[in-house]
Design a protein around this motif. Sequence first.
Motif, PDB file in Angstrom:
ATOM      1  N   LEU A 103     150.079  77.164 101.942  1.00 56.78           N
ATOM      2  CA  LEU A 103     149.181  76.027 101.698  1.00 56.78           C
ATOM      3  C   LEU A 103     147.753  76.360 102.122  1.00 56.78           C
ATOM      4  O   LEU A 103     146.799  76.117 101.385  1.00 56.78           O
ATOM      5  CB  LEU A 103     149.643  74.802 102.502  1.00 56.78           C
ATOM      6  CG  LEU A 103     150.848  74.032 101.995  1.00 56.78           C
ATOM      7  CD1 LEU A 103     151.199  72.932 102.973  1.00 56.78           C
ATOM      8  CD2 LEU A 103     150.554  73.451 100.630  1.00 56.78           C
TER       9      LEU A 103
ATOM     10  N   ALA B  13     146.121  77.176  98.438  1.00 54.78           N
ATOM     11  CA  ALA B  13     145.728  75.858  97.907  1.00 54.78           C
ATOM     12  C   ALA B  13     144.214  75.597  97.932  1.00 54.78           C
ATOM     13  O   ALA B  13     143.718  74.879  97.055  1.00 54.78           O
ATOM     14  CB  ALA B  13     146.476  74.740  98.652  1.00 54.78           C
TER      15      ALA B  13
ATOM     16  N   ASP C 299     142.571  75.998  94.377  1.00 57.42           N
ATOM     17  CA  ASP C 299     142.786  74.967  93.359  1.00 57.42           C
ATOM     18  C   ASP C 299     142.192  73.630  93.788  1.00 57.42           C
ATOM     19  O   ASP C 299     141.575  72.930  92.988  1.00 57.42           O
ATOM     20  CB  ASP C 299     144.287  74.832  93.071  1.00 57.42           C
ATOM     21  CG  ASP C 299     144.835  76.147  92.575  1.00 57.42           C
ATOM     22  OD1 ASP C 299     144.801  76.390  91.378  1.00 57.42           O
ATOM     23  OD2 ASP C 299     145.239  76.970  93.423  1.00 57.42           O
TER      24      ASP C 299
ATOM     25  N   CYS D  51     154.250  66.824  99.026  1.00 58.03           N
ATOM     26  CA  CYS D  51     154.442  68.271  98.917  1.00 58.03           C
ATOM     27  C   CYS D  51     155.850  68.675  99.357  1.00 58.03           C
ATOM     28  O   CYS D  51     156.328  68.245 100.400  1.00 58.03           O
ATOM     29  CB  CYS D  51     153.392  68.963  99.803  1.00 58.03           C
ATOM     30  SG  CYS D  51     153.433  70.743  99.724  1.00 58.03           S
TER      31      CYS D  51
ATOM     32  N   LEU E 179     150.412  71.073  91.529  1.00 57.41           N
ATOM     33  CA  LEU E 179     149.966  72.415  91.935  1.00 57.41           C
ATOM     34  C   LEU E 179     151.144  73.192  92.504  1.00 57.41           C
ATOM     35  O   LEU E 179     151.810  72.739  93.442  1.00 57.41           O
ATOM     36  CB  LEU E 179     148.847  72.282  92.989  1.00 57.41           C
ATOM     37  CG  LEU E 179     148.417  73.560  93.707  1.00 57.41           C
ATOM     38  CD1 LEU E 179     147.911  74.605  92.725  1.00 57.41           C
ATOM     39  CD2 LEU E 179     147.311  73.244  94.725  1.00 57.41           C
TER      40      LEU E 179
ATOM     41  N   ILE F 125     152.162  76.763  94.258  1.00 55.23           N
ATOM     42  CA  ILE F 125     151.589  77.946  94.905  1.00 55.23           C
ATOM     43  C   ILE F 125     152.722  78.747  95.566  1.00 55.23           C
ATOM     44  O   ILE F 125     153.640  78.158  96.136  1.00 55.23           O
ATOM     45  CB  ILE F 125     150.514  77.565  95.964  1.00 55.23           C
ATOM     46  CG1 ILE F 125     150.966  76.355  96.783  1.00 55.23           C
ATOM     47  CG2 ILE F 125     149.164  77.344  95.349  1.00 55.23           C
ATOM     48  CD1 ILE F 125     150.000  75.967  97.864  1.00 55.23           C
TER      49      ILE F 125
ATOM     50  N   ILE G 157     144.883  69.567 102.769  1.00 49.85           N
ATOM     51  CA  ILE G 157     145.919  70.543 103.150  1.00 49.85           C
ATOM     52  C   ILE G 157     146.698  70.038 104.366  1.00 49.85           C
ATOM     53  O   ILE G 157     147.931  70.151 104.423  1.00 49.85           O
ATOM     54  CB  ILE G 157     145.306  71.933 103.436  1.00 49.85           C
ATOM     55  CG1 ILE G 157     144.610  72.461 102.180  1.00 49.85           C
ATOM     56  CG2 ILE G 157     146.378  72.920 103.878  1.00 49.85           C
ATOM     57  CD1 ILE G 157     143.844  73.739 102.386  1.00 49.85           C
TER      58      ILE G 157
END
Length: 339
Positions: free
Chosen positions: A168, A172, A175, A192, A220, A222, A322
């Motif tokens: 993360l 992240a 993006d 998440c 998203l 990742i 985050i």
Amino acid sequence: MKGNTMNFALIGYGYWGPNLARNIKSIPGINLKYICDVDPDRGKNINFRYPGTGFVCDCEAIANDKEIDAVLIATPVKTHYLLCKMMLDNGKDVFVEKPLAYSTDHAQELVNLAEKNEKILMIGHTFLYSPSVNEIKKIINSGELGEIYFISSSRVNLGKHQKDVSVLWDLAPHDLSMFHYWLESNPHWVSCNGNNYIIKDIPDVAFMHLNYPGDICVNLEIAWLAPSKLRRVAIVGSQKMLVYNDMETLEKVKIFDKGVDYKDPESFGEYQLSYRSGNIFSPYISSQEPLYLEVLDFYNSIKNRTQPVSNGRLGLNIVKIIEKAEQSLNNKGEQVKLV
Ligand SMILES: NC(=O)c1ccc[n+]([C@@H]2O[C@H](COP(=O)([O-])OP(=O)(O)OC[C@H]3O[C@@H](n4cnc5c(N)ncnc54)[C@H](O)[C@@H]3O)[C@@H](O)[C@H]2O)c1
């Protein structure tokens, strides 16, 4: 500053630091006075590669050198806060790699300190300087895509596992900074899911869902654990759709004249859908290196005392998202509000 030349120092010369050094050296008007790394081995070739640039292992030498105007920091995430604080406290303008810090409290403190000391605080959200990302911003702002419905993004590859932070904090920011830049807003909430498959307690895969104003859904993905490298964003609008594939050498951005037209039913259950499928257009995109444009923005911000595009407040917003995403991941994907 001596005459028109600014003195810079770079802290952290591991994987990413050398890329920053190369770009610092390509800007006339900057003297890279020091490179610093706690690992003395990292300094071995510096004299040969950059004659005139000194190498130090202790960053106090940089903090105490009154000739140093600005410092770039490319060290592991958990070291960002203390290094930034030390440099801001000593009157330096600071560029720090993404993410700004490892907690919202620390990020907020750094933003406040930079504002109080009237210093530039810039974050290395490199994608904000990508000509493709800027072209997409222009396309969105022109209204060509219509109302934005949703965005789906994949940033996955095999490696490189970080030892100190989860995927993360590592991936992240790229993006999330693009979404912030394009949508000019922060999400209402994030949820998440993810897991750690290789290193205990360090999640290496995560699936994030975000809800932005206008009810824009963002997805998203990742991972450091994937069969092939993907760097792909799809933006679906009411008029057109766009794909940004950063793995392409040419035609990174494609606009698809595709969509669905819906007509309200004249009688119960008789709604009509017509699917449109037209031309695909790929705009010309300059091949300038984003990292060069990023370092140039730092230099110009210092010279003109203006805020860089990737400024401290933007960096703080990314850290907040985050942190909430990590909270959600630790609570089985619960929705966490961003106030
Ligand atoms: N913008 C981008 O696209 C991008 C890409 C990769 C990495 N990064 C960022 O760059 C930063 C560094 O990542 P990396 O992959 O280069 O890590 P790395 O571990 O390869 O390198 C970090 C270096 O910092 C040194 N270091 C650690 N603590 C230090 C200290 N207190 N003083 C001086 N040197 C110190 C280490 O010895 C090491 O050489 C991270 O914040 C990462 O997120 C950004």
